[in-house]
Design a protein around this motif. Structure first.
Motif, mmCIF file in Angstrom:
data_model
loop_
_atom_site.group_PDB
_atom_site.id
_atom_site.type_symbol
_atom_site.label_atom_id
_atom_site.label_comp_id
_atom_site.label_asym_id
_atom_site.label_seq_id
_atom_site.Cartn_x
_atom_site.Cartn_y
_atom_site.Cartn_z
ATOM 1 N N GLU B 120 0.845 -1.205 0.000
ATOM 2 C CA GLU B 120 0.000 0.000 0.000
ATOM 3 C C GLU B 120 0.872 1.244 0.000
ATOM 4 O OE1 GLU B 120 -3.768 -0.741 2.884
ATOM 5 O OE2 GLU B 120 -1.804 -1.108 3.759
ATOM 6 N N PHE B 121 1.892 1.165 0.855
ATOM 7 C CA PHE B 121 2.729 2.336 1.050
ATOM 8 C C PHE B 121 3.413 2.738 -0.252
ATOM 9 C CE2 PHE B 121 6.502 4.597 2.594
ATOM 10 C CZ PHE B 121 5.835 5.597 3.286
ATOM 11 N N LEU B 122 3.915 1.736 -0.933
ATOM 12 C CA LEU B 122 4.598 2.009 -2.197
ATOM 13 C C LEU B 122 3.646 2.693 -3.183
ATOM 14 C CD1 LEU B 122 7.476 1.412 -3.083
ATOM 15 C CD2 LEU B 122 6.598 -0.570 -4.325
ATOM 16 N N LYS B 123 2.410 2.227 -3.189
ATOM 17 C CA LYS B 123 1.414 2.788 -4.092
ATOM 18 C C LYS B 123 1.173 4.271 -3.788
ATOM 19 C CE LYS B 123 -2.950 1.236 -4.835
ATOM 20 N NZ LYS B 123 -4.026 0.259 -4.594
ATOM 21 N N VAL B 124 0.977 4.553 -2.498
ATOM 22 C CA VAL B 124 0.718 5.934 -2.095
ATOM 23 C C VAL B 124 1.920 6.815 -2.441
ATOM 24 C CG1 VAL B 124 0.096 7.440 -0.177
ATOM 25 C CG2 VAL B 124 -0.722 5.089 -0.212
ATOM 26 N N MET B 125 3.107 6.289 -2.167
ATOM 27 C CA MET B 125 4.306 7.083 -2.445
ATOM 28 C C MET B 125 4.436 7.406 -3.920
ATOM 29 S SD MET B 125 7.529 6.025 -0.095
ATOM 30 C CE MET B 125 7.593 4.347 -0.648
ATOM 31 N N LYS B 126 4.179 6.388 -4.750
ATOM 32 C CA LYS B 126 4.342 6.593 -6.184
ATOM 33 C C LYS B 126 3.400 7.674 -6.697
ATOM 34 C CE LYS B 126 6.302 2.241 -7.758
ATOM 35 N NZ LYS B 126 5.918 0.874 -8.146
ATOM 36 N N LYS B 127 2.191 7.684 -6.143
ATOM 37 C CA LYS B 127 1.211 8.674 -6.568
ATOM 38 C C LYS B 127 1.716 10.091 -6.260
ATOM 39 C CE LYS B 127 -3.174 10.124 -5.249
ATOM 40 N NZ LYS B 127 -3.580 10.101 -3.858
ATOM 41 N N GLU B 128 2.200 10.273 -5.029
ATOM 42 C CA GLU B 128 2.669 11.599 -4.634
ATOM 43 C C GLU B 128 3.910 12.003 -5.427
ATOM 44 O OE1 GLU B 128 0.964 13.560 -2.942
ATOM 45 O OE2 GLU B 128 -0.455 12.211 -1.954
ATOM 46 N N LEU B 129 4.776 11.016 -5.687
ATOM 47 C CA LEU B 129 5.978 11.308 -6.469
ATOM 48 C C LEU B 129 5.617 11.855 -7.834
ATOM 49 C CD1 LEU B 129 8.493 8.362 -5.954
ATOM 50 C CD2 LEU B 129 8.786 10.737 -5.278
ATOM 51 N N GLU B 130 4.602 11.238 -8.428
ATOM 52 C CA GLU B 130 4.190 11.668 -9.753
ATOM 53 C C GLU B 130 3.732 13.111 -9.736
ATOM 54 O OE1 GLU B 130 1.278 9.118 -11.819
ATOM 55 O OE2 GLU B 130 2.740 7.508 -11.408
ATOM 56 N N LEU B 131 2.929 13.448 -8.714
ATOM 57 C CA LEU B 131 2.426 14.815 -8.614
ATOM 58 C C LEU B 131 3.580 15.812 -8.532
ATOM 59 C CD1 LEU B 131 -0.581 14.409 -6.146
ATOM 60 C CD2 LEU B 131 -0.637 14.766 -8.628
ATOM 61 N N LEU B 132 4.661 15.399 -7.851
ATOM 62 C CA LEU B 132 5.786 16.308 -7.696
ATOM 63 C C LEU B 132 6.838 16.111 -8.781
ATOM 64 C CD1 LEU B 132 6.002 16.102 -3.841
ATOM 65 C CD2 LEU B 132 5.515 18.160 -5.159
ATOM 66 N N GLU B 133 6.487 15.294 -9.769
ATOM 67 C CA GLU B 133 7.385 14.995 -10.881
ATOM 68 C C GLU B 133 8.772 14.601 -10.400
ATOM 69 O OE1 GLU B 133 7.161 17.835 -14.092
ATOM 70 O OE2 GLU B 133 5.075 18.317 -13.625
ATOM 71 N N MET B 134 8.781 13.719 -9.398
ATOM 72 C CA MET B 134 10.062 13.210 -8.892
ATOM 73 C C MET B 134 10.258 11.785 -9.369
ATOM 74 S SD MET B 134 10.022 14.582 -4.983
ATOM 75 C CE MET B 134 11.418 13.675 -4.367
ATOM 76 N N ASP B 135 11.525 11.407 -9.518
ATOM 77 C CA ASP B 135 11.832 10.079 -10.010
ATOM 78 C C ASP B 135 11.742 9.043 -8.893
ATOM 79 O OD1 ASP B 135 13.177 8.928 -12.669
ATOM 80 O OD2 ASP B 135 13.900 7.824 -10.906
ATOM 81 N N LYS B 136 11.242 7.852 -9.234
ATOM 82 C CA LYS B 136 11.134 6.755 -8.261
ATOM 83 C C LYS B 136 12.450 6.424 -7.577
ATOM 84 C CE LYS B 136 9.502 2.954 -10.135
ATOM 85 N NZ LYS B 136 9.244 3.258 -11.560
ATOM 86 N N SER B 137 13.538 6.665 -8.304
ATOM 87 C CA SER B 137 14.841 6.250 -7.773
ATOM 88 C C SER B 137 15.182 6.951 -6.453
ATOM 89 C CB SER B 137 15.929 6.521 -8.802
ATOM 90 O OG SER B 137 16.024 7.907 -9.029
ATOM 91 N N PHE B 138 14.542 8.089 -6.189
ATOM 92 C CA PHE B 138 14.788 8.782 -4.918
ATOM 93 C C PHE B 138 14.434 7.906 -3.722
ATOM 94 C CE2 PHE B 138 14.377 12.700 -7.514
ATOM 95 C CZ PHE B 138 15.610 13.239 -7.182
ATOM 96 N N LEU B 139 13.425 7.065 -3.926
ATOM 97 C CA LEU B 139 12.920 6.265 -2.811
ATOM 98 C C LEU B 139 13.974 5.333 -2.230
ATOM 99 C CD1 LEU B 139 9.357 5.312 -4.077
ATOM 100 C CD2 LEU B 139 10.027 7.145 -2.523
ATOM 101 N N SER B 140 14.808 4.786 -3.096
ATOM 102 C CA SER B 140 15.764 3.802 -2.599
ATOM 103 C C SER B 140 17.101 4.435 -2.220
ATOM 104 C CB SER B 140 15.957 2.690 -3.629
ATOM 105 O OG SER B 140 16.082 3.251 -4.905
ATOM 106 N N ARG B 141 17.236 5.716 -2.538
ATOM 107 C CA ARG B 141 18.497 6.368 -2.129
ATOM 108 C C ARG B 141 18.423 6.790 -0.668
ATOM 109 N NH1 ARG B 141 19.695 10.845 -6.619
ATOM 110 N NH2 ARG B 141 21.265 11.479 -5.086
ATOM 111 N N SER B 142 19.595 6.845 -0.034
ATOM 112 C CA SER B 142 19.652 7.312 1.349
ATOM 113 C C SER B 142 19.067 8.709 1.443
ATOM 114 C CB SER B 142 21.098 7.364 1.839
ATOM 115 O OG SER B 142 21.573 6.072 2.018
ATOM 116 N N LEU B 143 18.330 8.953 2.511
ATOM 117 C CA LEU B 143 17.590 10.198 2.644
ATOM 118 C C LEU B 143 18.490 11.423 2.464
ATOM 119 C CD1 LEU B 143 14.603 11.158 3.542
ATOM 120 C CD2 LEU B 143 15.834 11.910 5.573
ATOM 121 N N ASN B 144 18.217 12.159 1.395
ATOM 122 C CA ASN B 144 18.904 13.417 1.093
ATOM 123 C C ASN B 144 20.396 13.290 0.809
ATOM 124 O OD1 ASN B 144 16.620 15.009 1.245
ATOM 125 N ND2 ASN B 144 16.834 15.342 3.447
ATOM 126 N N GLU B 145 20.940 12.076 0.924
ATOM 127 C CA GLU B 145 22.379 11.951 0.734
ATOM 128 C C GLU B 145 22.737 12.165 -0.734
ATOM 129 O OE1 GLU B 145 25.774 9.204 2.771
ATOM 130 O OE2 GLU B 145 24.376 8.191 1.448
#
Ligand SMILES: Nc1ncnc2c1ncn2[C@@H]1O[C@H](COP(=O)(O)OP(=O)(O)OP(=O)(O)O)[C@@H](O)[C@H]1O
Ligand SMILES: [Mg+2]
Lengths: 481, 256
Positions: B120-145
């Motif tokens: 579920e979480f992944l689904k919700v995240m992907k939706k918000e990412l799209e709205l902000l036109e951010m790439d999925k790859s951010f999700l697996s990268r270390s936070l802000n690193e």
């Protein structure tokens, strides 16, 4: 991360969870160490002559040695005459099933969460539980026996497979190796033995839990694992000890032998009593662990998560003798309060094209001292050897220390050795950021520490990785903020 | 009302930074705070979020009818107060996805909702990412690193969208953003705007306020709100700077 919530509950109980003693009748050796003590132990265990000889030689050699002083740790001198060298549960007969095991003992294991229960067994964990010195229950032996795998207590193996013991005991860690190895060789009480025959993949994780229970008994485990050609075994050692005020000595020896194309994975999760907040009590953990990649293309991999003990002093090592053999060392060492750890590894490259990899993650909190000490030695004949070492330190607060002592001895020019090191600090800004996202201080520490250790935790079998995560969180409780 | 700040004074290392702030925010309102460097804007944001370095010496803050200053920072967050940091920290080894999952589930738990499972979480995240036109790859990268300045800011807004706060404080979220990113971030904020959610937007530039039209604009100067107006005030500040205001507060000059 599904276990983050469980972690929370774990976190609320901050006292050492396994601090209790069980009331079981014990049989003791007289206090102190002499040739008589050595003979007493050997006789109690009804050992063959060659083993008594081995012990006595070790004892006589030990008398000529001085305890080492070079580690970056401080502790009062140990009075070796004030230790009981043998303690065994009294009712020792051959046990056919768990029903025959002393119920007190089973309760103890239950509290420790040792998976002796049927359900856990079905989960595929074969357990050889060591209670103080004598193995009390071995499970799954039959299933393993079908494949020709021998997995039993060391003392049992002495009688069932004396030829293997005679051949391999002391072949990787000779009794002359160091002070504590000599001591162990003289007085070792029991431990685990494992032999995987040619071409056999051991179908389950083999696991042993050690516990130190009787007051003032040093524990001297002896473990020997032999993987014959093209075999595979994954072995897990988990340790918990009850709370004690006096320091207790633990000096184990572990020997691993990997033949041609064989692989041994040895994982340790250690949370022995670290002493209280003021540095009173706790286990002295002085261990010699070494494996030899004897055959070509063999592999030995050490993974350790060390959160306990007042003092830890251990360097699981690999001698890379067979050409193309691989040695690995993955380690997380946590120190908090007044704990001291001086740990690392030795990778000795003697064969051609041998490769080794070292990943060490040290975490220090409180007033603790955490040292990494690693030796990479490449002999002249070990052409094209490669090593990669990564040593990271994570500091929590300003009163703890992290130290790195890498030693390199490279005997030829075709070898490549790389060393990387980082130091980071969990600071207030990072914690505040987590708080601002709804994550409490302690959960934030757990989250960051588990992230930091991921590379090592990933090496552990799944269920133990979860346990290790919990241990990390428990041992770092109250370390910040 | 959502937030009521009364005569708030706060200091750090014995130095008084906030010298009597009064501010009331009602549901659905967007307030902008402008003011010269060092005037105390980030300090105000930090005090509201509960950073322990600051000592509140007097005044009160009420948030959703509770004494805000009495709550631990993580409780404030779970109650729906969100701060988009001026300088987001990097957390090595913790992926953006894992971090957010821990965060979102804490907030959900606090609100009596079931935690999301991974799917579920992944689904919700992907939706918000799209709205902000951010790439999925951010999700697996270390936070802000290793994130660029603009990516970090976008990541803050992404987290805001995921956490569904009632009061969002945006501390210079627009600085470091390119023109497209500015528009995307503003759209993200505007999408969240409704009659319940409120925003406190700290900025130096009127441009952001072209996209996110504020109900009120306040000028913070030397730890005090010295002027309050509507969106036109922002335009005036852009043209004239802060000097003309300084002369309007002689009392402050005297304090110096
Ligand atoms: N530890 C400290 N000791 C003394 N003064 C401090 C300390 N921390 C911050 N300050 C001062 O507090 C004042 C307010 O800082 P703050 O970050 O709130 O300003 P700001 O309005 O956000 O500025 P900017 O527009 O540059 O972001 C500054 O003058 C700063 O130097
Ligand atoms: Mg600022």
């Amino acid at each position: 991360m599904a276990n983050e919530n469980e972690l929370l509950t774990e976190l609320t109980d901050s006292e050492y969870k396994y601090g209790f003693t069980s009331d079981i009748e014990q049989e003791y050796a007289p206090k102190g160490l002499s040739e008589d003590t050595v003979r007493f132990i050997s006789q109690k265990k009804n050992e063959p002559e060659f083993l008594l000889e081995f012990r006595l030689k070790a004892y006589r050699h030990w008398l000529t040695m001085k305890d080492p002083q070079w580690q970056n740790v401080n502790f009062p001198t140990i009075d070796f005459q004030d230790i009981i060298y043998y303690a065994a549960p009294k009712k020792k007969q051959e046990l056919q099933s768990l029903d025959e095991v002393d119920p007190e003992l089973l309760k103890t294991f239950e509290k420790l969460g040792i998976p002796l229960s049927e359900q856990k067994m079905l989960a595929g964990v074969a357990v050889d539980a060591v209670f103080d010195s004598v193995s009390v229950a071995t499970t799954f032996k039959d299933k393993l026996a079908e494949k020709g795998i021998v997995f039993c207590s060391f003392s049992e193996a002495v009688h069932s497979h004396p030829e293997l013991i005679k051949k391999y005991l002391g072949s990787v860690v000779p009794y002359t190796d160091n002070f504590y190895a000599a001591l162990n060789s003289a007085v070792f009480s029991d431990g685990s033995f494992c032999y995987i025959p040619k071409g056999v993949r051991c179908p389950m994780e083999l696991s042993t839990y050690f516990r130190i229970n009787a007051k003032n008994t040093g524990q001297f485990e002896r473990t020997l694992i032999i993987a014959d050609d093209e075999s595979y075994v994954s072995y897990l050692e988990g340790c918990t000890a009850p709370m004690r005020d006096e320091n207790q000595l633990h000096a184990a020896v572990v020997e691993l032998v990997a033949h041609e194309k064989a692989e041994i994975k040895y994982s340790t999760v250690q949370n022995w009593y670290p002493g209280d907040k003021n540095g009173v009590g706790g286990i002295y953990n002085f261990v010699t662990k070494r494996g030899i990649c004897k055959g070509i293309s063999s592999k030995i991999s050490w993974t350790q998560v060390e959160t306990g003990s007042a003092i830890t002093w251990k360097y699981p090592s690999v001698v890379l003798q067979g050409d193309n053999s691989v040695g690995e060392f993955y380690s997380v060492a946590v120190t908090n309060n007044f704990q001291q750890a001086d740990t690392g590894t030795k990778m000795i490259h003697t064969g051609k094209n041998t490769r080794s990899r070292i990943v060490s993650k040290g975490i220090s909190a409180g007033k603790s001292q955490n040292s990494y000490r690693g030796l990479v030695k490449v002999l002249k004949k070990a052409e094209n050897a490669r090593n990669f070492s990564q040593c990271d330190s994570l500091l929590m607060g300003d009163t703890c220390g992290a130290h790195t002592f890498p030693y390199l001895e490279i005997g030829n020019s075709s070898s490549v050795v790389e060393h990387e090191a980082t130091t980071s600090k969990i600071n207030e800004d990072i914690l505040f950021y987590c708080n601002q996202r709804g994550i409490s201080q302690e959960d934030a520490v757990a989250l960051i520490v588990n992230g930091y250790c991921k590379e090592v935790l990933n090496q552990l079998p799944m269920e133990f990785a979860v346990e290790a995560q919990k241990l990390l969180a428990i041992s770092l409780e109250g370390s910040v903020g | 009302m959502i937030l009521e700040i009364k005569n708030l004074c706060a200091s750090i290392d014995e130095k008084e930074i906030l010298k009597g702030i009064n501010l009331t925010i009602n549901p659905g309102e967007v307030h902008a705070i402008m003011g010269p460097n060092g005037s105390g804007k980030s300090t105000l944001a930090s005090v509201l979020a509960g950073k322990s370095d600051y000592e509140v010496t007097s005044g009160s803050v009420t948030f959703k009818n509770q004494d805000l200053l009495d709550l631990d920072p993580e409780i404030r967050a779970r109650e729906g107060l969100f701060l988009s940091f001026q300088y987001p920290v990097e957390i090595p080894g913790v992926s953006t996805a894992n971090f957010l999952k821990a965060s979102v589930n804490e907030v959900r738990k606090h609100r009596g909702l079931e935690p999301y499972d991974a799917m579920e979480f992944l689904k919700v995240m992907k939706k918000e990412l799209e709205l902000l036109e951010m790439d999925k790859s951010f999700l697996s990268r270390s936070l802000n690193e290793g994130f660029s300045g603009g990516e970090k800011k976008r990541n803050e807004i992404f987290q805001m969208a995921m956490l569904d706060p009632v009061l969002s404080i945006l501390d210079e979220t627009d600085s470091g953003l390119d023109i497209d990113a500015l528009r995307i971030v503003a759209e993200g904020v505007n999408k969240l705007r409704n009659t319940e959610r409120s925003f406190l937007i700290i900025t130096h530039y009127q441009r952001l306020l072209d996209y996110i039209v504020p109900d009120f604009v306040h000028v913070l100067y030397q730890g005090k709100i010295i002027k309050t107006g509507t969106k036109e005030l922002a335009l005036e500040l852009e043209e004239r700077g802060y000097d003309w205001l300084k002369s309007e507060v002689p009392s402050l000059e005297e304090v110096q």
